[in-house]
Enzyme design. Sequence first.
Site, PDB file in Angstrom:
ATOM      1  N   ASP A   1      28.174  49.083  74.911  1.00  0.00           N
ATOM      2  CA  ASP A   1      28.374  47.670  74.557  1.00  0.00           C
ATOM      3  C   ASP A   1      27.147  47.029  73.915  1.00  0.00           C
ATOM      4  OD1 ASP A   1      31.074  47.244  75.062  1.00  0.00           O
ATOM      5  OD2 ASP A   1      30.707  47.165  77.219  1.00  0.00           O
TER       6      ASP A   1
ATOM      7  N   ASP B   1      37.707  49.232  73.448  1.00  0.00           N
ATOM      8  CA  ASP B   1      36.744  48.132  73.329  1.00  0.00           C
ATOM      9  C   ASP B   1      35.608  48.481  72.352  1.00  0.00           C
ATOM     10  OD1 ASP B   1      37.996  48.695  75.798  1.00  0.00           O
ATOM     11  OD2 ASP B   1      36.808  47.214  76.877  1.00  0.00           O
TER      12      ASP B   1
HETATM   13  N1  GLY Z   1      34.783  45.509  77.425  1.00  0.00           N
HETATM   14  C1  GLY Z   1      35.090  45.308  78.780  1.00  0.00           C
HETATM   15  C2  GLY Z   1      36.226  44.400  78.997  1.00  0.00           C
HETATM   16  O1  GLY Z   1      36.864  43.967  78.045  1.00  0.00           O
HETATM   17  O2  GLY Z   1      36.503  44.097  80.144  1.00  0.00           O
END
Ligand code: GLY
Length: 392
Positions: free
Chosen positions: A99, A160
């Site tokens: 992330d 994601d």
């Molecule tokens: N990227 C983690 C979530 O959307 O919870």
Amino acid sequence: MKTVKNTLVTNVKWHEAIEYAVLKTKHNLSRYKQKFPHIANDKCYDWGDNEDWIEGFWTGIVWLCYEYSGDEYLRLQANSQIDSFHRRLQNQHALEHHDIGFLYGLSALAGWIIEEDEQHKLLALRAADHLLGRWREASGLIQAWGPEDDPENGGRIIIDCLMNLPLLYWASSATGNPRYAEVAVGQAELSRKFLVRGDDSSYHTFYFDRSGNPLRGGTHQGYRDGSTWTRGQAWGIYGFALSYRHTGNLRFLETSKRLAAYFIERIPADGIVYWDFDVPVTGSTSRDSSASAIAVCGILELLEHLAPADPQRQRLEDVVLLTMSALAESSMSMAQEYEGLIDHGSYHVRGDYGLDGYMIWGDYFYLEALLRLEKQIPGYWYERGSSSQEGD
Ligand code: GLY
């Protein structure tokens, strides 16, 4: 740049909703100084240090508020938060995950886009290097979570991750080194083939063996392994639209359109989705307003690339209006002492955590959508003035 603003008509005045958000953001900043909001299930956020995947959203909100208002206080606050991202990278603190785009795109890269400060640019490039380091050559994927030898997550991708790829695309254009973009395209292609299913729904995650052979789809936060986790579908809408913007690859545009069509067919009449498209809905089923806000931003990006006569256009514009009217009306009905912008988000319902409340990423995408609508400010996923690619 073609925008949708002129074709949307609503009773909600976007600028009033933004001004309400700016006021709340300034109030929160003055109370919590250098802390970062995470999630909340009452009127106050949990405020913590810079050590999760979500802190960039707060800095992104401060940048958006600065861009809207020109308020020098907000500019200084955003810049001082970037120091904390600098220290985090320097100390390699809690960064063993993908992330990095969420963290550094909305802080350092945003700072570069707005301020043209070379230090912010260098930090964003170092962050891109870190993300590049999660590419596993043997399996040909960006590993989402954990160290390389992690037995559970070593060969695992998640949908994601598509939202972290813009940092890599940008790094290639900023340095002239094609490697970042090659990895980003590889990850987007892999996601298109294995995370998106034939009926336009999606897996949250997919497992590969160490040589890159596909094993199976699964979920982490969804209702069950084969279900469609609503926020994952929203990450896909926006992520593929952004991969299209950065590459001009029409397959990514088509994939974003397919995911959007699936999503909008399943929006309840009041405009805010439930947390999973396959969960049995009862009176107590959690919503996920953050998924709705992310999907709106993805659709607004998508609309910029669709031909004026595209048959999907009208329906997409209607959904933007329905969702944003619902979110803004509810946001503006909350008193200023309620710290979040949009309520009824959920985080990890399957894990019984964050079932109904503010989610800082939901607030970020809500505000980004408002600024896209009101000011044509598209967030921090690409440099301003970078043109869309072939096929537009
Ligand atoms: N990227 C983690 C979530 O959307 O919870």
